[in-house]
Design a protein around this motif. Structure first.
Motif, PDB file in Angstrom:
ATOM      1  N   MET A 139      -2.224 -12.252 -12.873  1.00  0.00           N
ATOM      2  CA  MET A 139      -2.576 -12.615 -14.349  1.00  0.00           C
ATOM      3  C   MET A 139      -3.990 -13.065 -14.312  1.00  0.00           C
ATOM      4  SD  MET A 139      -1.657 -13.036 -17.343  1.00  0.00           S
ATOM      5  CE  MET A 139       0.267 -13.421 -17.297  1.00  0.00           C
ATOM      6  N   VAL A 140      -4.530 -13.345 -13.087  1.00  0.00           N
ATOM      7  CA  VAL A 140      -5.923 -13.794 -13.029  1.00  0.00           C
ATOM      8  C   VAL A 140      -6.715 -12.281 -13.102  1.00  0.00           C
ATOM      9  CG1 VAL A 140      -7.853 -14.499 -11.262  1.00  0.00           C
ATOM     10  CG2 VAL A 140      -5.800 -15.867 -11.434  1.00  0.00           C
ATOM     11  N   MET A 141      -6.346 -11.480 -12.465  1.00  0.00           N
ATOM     12  CA  MET A 141      -6.950 -10.186 -12.794  1.00  0.00           C
ATOM     13  C   MET A 141      -7.093  -9.612 -14.118  1.00  0.00           C
ATOM     14  SD  MET A 141      -8.256  -8.929  -9.645  1.00  0.00           S
ATOM     15  CE  MET A 141      -8.488  -7.231 -10.157  1.00  0.00           C
ATOM     16  N   ALA A 142      -5.917  -9.908 -14.706  1.00  0.00           N
ATOM     17  CA  ALA A 142      -5.662  -9.354 -16.111  1.00  0.00           C
ATOM     18  C   ALA A 142      -6.778 -10.293 -17.079  1.00  0.00           C
ATOM     19  CB  ALA A 142      -4.300  -9.865 -16.581  1.00  0.00           C
ATOM     20  N   MET A 143      -7.056 -11.517 -16.889  1.00  0.00           N
ATOM     21  CA  MET A 143      -7.916 -12.363 -17.300  1.00  0.00           C
ATOM     22  C   MET A 143      -9.211 -11.892 -17.068  1.00  0.00           C
ATOM     23  SD  MET A 143      -8.018 -14.766 -19.484  1.00  0.00           S
ATOM     24  CE  MET A 143      -9.913 -14.804 -20.056  1.00  0.00           C
ATOM     25  N   ALA A 144      -9.456 -11.481 -15.881  1.00  0.00           N
ATOM     26  CA  ALA A 144     -11.005 -11.025 -15.782  1.00  0.00           C
ATOM     27  C   ALA A 144     -11.308  -9.846 -16.312  1.00  0.00           C
ATOM     28  CB  ALA A 144     -11.082 -10.755 -14.165  1.00  0.00           C
ATOM     29  N   TRP A 145     -10.359  -8.766 -16.576  1.00  0.00           N
ATOM     30  CA  TRP A 145     -10.590  -7.633 -17.277  1.00  0.00           C
ATOM     31  C   TRP A 145     -10.675  -8.102 -18.969  1.00  0.00           C
ATOM     32  CZ3 TRP A 145     -12.436  -3.131 -15.671  1.00  0.00           C
ATOM     33  CH2 TRP A 145     -12.287  -2.879 -14.242  1.00  0.00           C
ATOM     34  N   TYR A 146      -9.806  -8.944 -19.378  1.00  0.00           N
ATOM     35  CA  TYR A 146      -9.860  -9.524 -20.643  1.00  0.00           C
ATOM     36  C   TYR A 146     -11.217 -10.284 -20.959  1.00  0.00           C
ATOM     37  CZ  TYR A 146      -8.552 -11.691 -25.049  1.00  0.00           C
ATOM     38  OH  TYR A 146      -8.620 -12.061 -26.413  1.00  0.00           O
ATOM     39  N   ALA A 147     -11.754 -10.674 -20.020  1.00  0.00           N
ATOM     40  CA  ALA A 147     -13.026 -11.452 -20.407  1.00  0.00           C
ATOM     41  C   ALA A 147     -13.985 -10.391 -20.725  1.00  0.00           C
ATOM     42  CB  ALA A 147     -13.527 -12.501 -19.031  1.00  0.00           C
ATOM     43  N   MET A 148     -13.979  -9.361 -19.652  1.00  0.00           N
ATOM     44  CA  MET A 148     -14.998  -8.291 -19.914  1.00  0.00           C
ATOM     45  C   MET A 148     -14.735  -7.454 -21.314  1.00  0.00           C
ATOM     46  SD  MET A 148     -15.050  -4.894 -17.611  1.00  0.00           S
ATOM     47  CE  MET A 148     -15.989  -3.225 -18.318  1.00  0.00           C
ATOM     48  N   ILE A 161      -1.670 -12.341 -22.238  1.00  0.00           N
ATOM     49  CA  ILE A 161      -2.247 -13.291 -21.385  1.00  0.00           C
ATOM     50  C   ILE A 161      -1.946 -14.639 -21.610  1.00  0.00           C
ATOM     51  CG2 ILE A 161      -4.187 -13.995 -20.003  1.00  0.00           C
ATOM     52  CD1 ILE A 161      -5.296 -11.386 -20.580  1.00  0.00           C
ATOM     53  N   THR A 162      -1.926 -15.220 -22.713  1.00  0.00           N
ATOM     54  CA  THR A 162      -1.925 -16.721 -23.013  1.00  0.00           C
ATOM     55  C   THR A 162      -0.476 -17.017 -22.986  1.00  0.00           C
ATOM     56  OG1 THR A 162      -3.745 -16.612 -24.568  1.00  0.00           O
ATOM     57  CG2 THR A 162      -1.976 -18.410 -24.802  1.00  0.00           C
ATOM     58  N   ALA A 163       0.610 -16.148 -23.635  1.00  0.00           N
ATOM     59  CA  ALA A 163       2.062 -16.442 -23.743  1.00  0.00           C
ATOM     60  C   ALA A 163       2.525 -16.424 -22.085  1.00  0.00           C
ATOM     61  CB  ALA A 163       2.820 -15.290 -24.371  1.00  0.00           C
ATOM     62  N   GLY A 164       1.885 -15.268 -21.494  1.00  0.00           N
ATOM     63  CA  GLY A 164       2.636 -15.344 -20.028  1.00  0.00           C
ATOM     64  C   GLY A 164       2.182 -16.403 -18.961  1.00  0.00           C
ATOM     65  N   SER A 165       1.045 -17.027 -19.534  1.00  0.00           N
ATOM     66  CA  SER A 165       0.577 -18.120 -18.862  1.00  0.00           C
ATOM     67  C   SER A 165       1.298 -19.300 -19.123  1.00  0.00           C
ATOM     68  CB  SER A 165      -0.927 -18.376 -18.833  1.00  0.00           C
ATOM     69  OG  SER A 165      -1.755 -17.135 -18.318  1.00  0.00           O
ATOM     70  N   LEU A 166       1.577 -19.535 -20.441  1.00  0.00           N
ATOM     71  CA  LEU A 166       2.200 -20.654 -21.035  1.00  0.00           C
ATOM     72  C   LEU A 166       3.639 -20.808 -20.608  1.00  0.00           C
ATOM     73  CD1 LEU A 166       1.163 -20.842 -24.679  1.00  0.00           C
ATOM     74  CD2 LEU A 166       0.083 -22.217 -22.914  1.00  0.00           C
ATOM     75  N   ALA A 167       4.076 -19.890 -20.085  1.00  0.00           N
ATOM     76  CA  ALA A 167       5.431 -19.763 -19.683  1.00  0.00           C
ATOM     77  C   ALA A 167       5.751 -20.633 -18.411  1.00  0.00           C
ATOM     78  CB  ALA A 167       6.129 -18.530 -19.496  1.00  0.00           C
ATOM     79  N   THR A 168       4.646 -20.734 -17.566  1.00  0.00           N
ATOM     80  CA  THR A 168       4.567 -21.460 -16.266  1.00  0.00           C
ATOM     81  C   THR A 168       4.196 -22.867 -16.393  1.00  0.00           C
ATOM     82  OG1 THR A 168       2.274 -20.737 -15.945  1.00  0.00           O
ATOM     83  CG2 THR A 168       4.010 -19.149 -15.170  1.00  0.00           C
ATOM     84  N   LEU A 169       3.793 -23.395 -17.224  1.00  0.00           N
ATOM     85  CA  LEU A 169       3.169 -24.631 -17.326  1.00  0.00           C
ATOM     86  C   LEU A 169       4.298 -25.918 -17.438  1.00  0.00           C
ATOM     87  CD1 LEU A 169       0.178 -23.831 -19.658  1.00  0.00           C
ATOM     88  CD2 LEU A 169       0.266 -23.709 -17.470  1.00  0.00           C
TER      89      LEU A 169
END
Length: 400
Positions: A48-57, A264-272
Motif C-alpha cells: 500500500m505504501v508503494m501504491a501511495m507513492a505511485w498515486y502521488a506521482m 488506497i483510502t478504503a484499503g487503508s481505512l480497513a486497518t484502522l
C-alpha cells in the motif's frame, strides 16, 4: 464568469489534490497503526505504501497537466503548453497502472490474513495474478503506443494532430480504446471479488449481527473503487478525439484518479480499528501488571484447605499428562480469587509446570472479591551432554 473550460481545468486540480490528501492521511495512519500500535507491519502495508507513492506521482502529474491547460480547448493553448500537458498525461497513465496494481495486491494480501478456506485463498491468488497481468499489459501498451516515446506529446504541437512522416508514429487509437475496455472489465471484476468475498468469510462466524455487519462493511470497502471504474467506461471513447484531446478526456482523468484514490483510502481505512479503539478510550489500565490489579501480589498459600490451589485436572477426574523435557514451552493459567486487597496474600515461590490452578474463595473472609488471571510461560530445555550432566535438563520460567 467561469467558462466550461475554466471549470474543467479547476476540477482536475481540485480532484487530484483532494483525493491525494485523503489517501496520504489514510496511508500514514495505516503505517502508524501497523508499525507502532500493533507492531505487525507486513507485505500488505508495504504494497500500500508503494501504491501511495505511485498515486502521488499520478496526482502530481495530473495537477501539472492542469496547470498547463488540461481541460481546455486546443485553440486556447500555446503549442508549448499542449506539449507539456500531454507529457504529464503520459506520466499519469504509467503511474496509474502501478498504483492500481499495488493497491489491489495489498488488499488481497490483507484479506488472506482472515481467509482459511483453500477456495478463498485460491480466489485471491487468482485476483492478484489477473490484476498484475492486466495492469502490466495495459501499462506497456500505454508506454509504447508511440515511437519514439516522445512523439506522444510532441505531436500535439501541430494541429490537426497527425502522424507526421519522419517524426514518429503511434498505433491505432482503436486498439487503445479496446484495451482500455478490457482493462476496466478486469479491474471492476477484481474489485467486486475482493468486496464480496468478506461476506462469505464472516457470515458463519459466531458474533453479534451488528458486529458482523460492521466487519463485512470494513473489509468490503475496497469495492468502492469499482464504482469509479464503471462510471469511467462510457468516457473511454473520448481517447479517439485527438484534435481536442486535453478537453475531451477530462472525465477519464477524473474517474481514473478517483478509482486509485478511493481504493488506497478504503484499503487503508480497513486497518484502522486499533486506532479507533484507542481514540475511544478502550485501553488497558496502567495500574494493572501481569493480569493483577495494583496491590494484589498473587496467590494465597497455606491455611485452610479451602484456600489452597486445586488442579483443574483433579476436578474433572482426568490425569494430567507427563511433561517431556524436550518440549519447548508450557503455558500455565491460574485463576485466583482475592479478598481484601489491603491485606494481600504473598505469592507462592514455585508453580507446577503443567497445572491450571483454581484458588477457591474462603467463605469466612470479608471484603470484596477480585479475580485475576495469571499466565506462566515455562520453557524446558534439555541441556547438551557436558553442560549439566548427561540426561539432565533445566527449566526457565517467565511470569507474564
Amino acid at each position: 464568469m467561469a467558462t466550461d473550460e475554466d471549470s474543467r481545468n479547476m476540477a482536475i486540480k481540485v480532484v487530484a489534490g483532494l483525493f491525494m490528501s485523503l489517501a496520504t492521511v489514510a496511508v500514514m495512519l495505516r503505517c502508524y497503526v501497523r508499525g507502532w500500535i500493533v507492531k505487525a507491519f507486513g507485505w500488505d502495508d508495504g504494497s500500500m505504501v508503494m501504491a501511495m507513492a505511485w498515486y502521488a506521482m499520478f496526482s502530481g502529474s495530473m495537477i501539472g497537466a492542469g496547470i498547463h491547460g488540461n481541460g481546455r480547448h486546443w485553440y486556447s493553448l500555446e503549442p508549448e503548453e499542449r506539449v507539456i500537458a500531454m507529457k504529464y498525461w503520459w506520466l499519469c497513465e504509467i503511474a496509474f497502472c502501478f498504483a492500481s496494481i499495488f493497491c489491489k495486491i495489498s488488499i488481497c494480501i490483507f484479506l488472506m490474513r482472515i481467509c482459511i478456506k483453500r477456495t478463498h485463498l485460491l480466489l485471491l491468488y487468482t485476483v492478484m495474478a489477473l490484476t498484475v497481468l492486466a495492469g502490466l499489459v495495459f501499462m506497456f501498451l500505454m508506454l509504447l503506443q508511440c515511437k519514439p516515446l516522445s512523439f506522444f506529446w510532441t505531436r500535439m504541437a501541430h494541429h490537426p494532430v497527425v502522424n507526421i512522416e519522419g517524426e514518429g508514429s503511434c498505433i491505432n487509437m482503436e486498439i487503445i480504446i479496446a484495451m482500455t475496455y478490457v482493462y476496466s472489465a478486469f479491474a471492476a471484476m477484481c474489485d467486486f471479488t475482493v468486496g464480496i468475498l468478506p461476506i462469505f468469510v464472516v457470515h458463519k462466524l459466531h458474533m453479534k449481527r451488528q458486529t458482523k455487519m460492521a466487519v463485512i462493511g470494513i473489509l468490503s470497502m475496497a469495492c468502492i473503487a469499482s464504482s469509479a471504474v464503471i462510471v469511467r467506461i462510457p468516457f473511454v471513447k473520448t481517447f479517439d478525439d485527438l484534435d481536442d484531446f486535453l478537453y475531451s478526456t477530462v472525465q477519464i482523468a477524473y474517474w481514473s484518479n478517483l478509482e486509485a484514490g478511493l481504493g488506497i483510502t478504503a484499503g487503508s481505512l480497513a486497518t484502522l480499528r486499533p486506532l479507533i479503539r484507542r481514540w475511544l478510550g478502550s485501553h488497558v489500565d496502567p495500574s494493572y501488571s501481569a493480569g493483577f490489579p495494583k496491590g494484589s501480589t498473587g496467590r494465597r498459600t497455606g491455611g485452610a484447605s479451602a484456600g489452597r490451589p486445586v488442579p483443574l485436572q483433579s476436578m474433572n477426574g482426568t490425569e494430567r499428562s507427563e511433561l517431556r523435557p524436550d518440549k519447548l514451552a508450557v503455558m500455565v493459567t491460574n485463576i485466583e480469587s482475592h479478598r481484601d486487597l489491603e491485606n494481600s496474600w504473598p505469592r507462592s515461590s514455585s508453580l507446577s509446570s503443567s497445572e491450571e490452578r483454581l484458588t477457591l474463595p474462603h467463605p469466612n473472609l470479608p471484603g470484596k472479591i477480585e479475580v485475576g488471571v495469571h499466565q506462566t510461560f515455562e520453557v524446558t530445555r534439555t541441556a547438551a551432554d557436558g553442560d549439566y550432566g548427561e540426561g539432565s535438563h533445566r527449566t526457565e520460567r517467565e511470569h507474564v
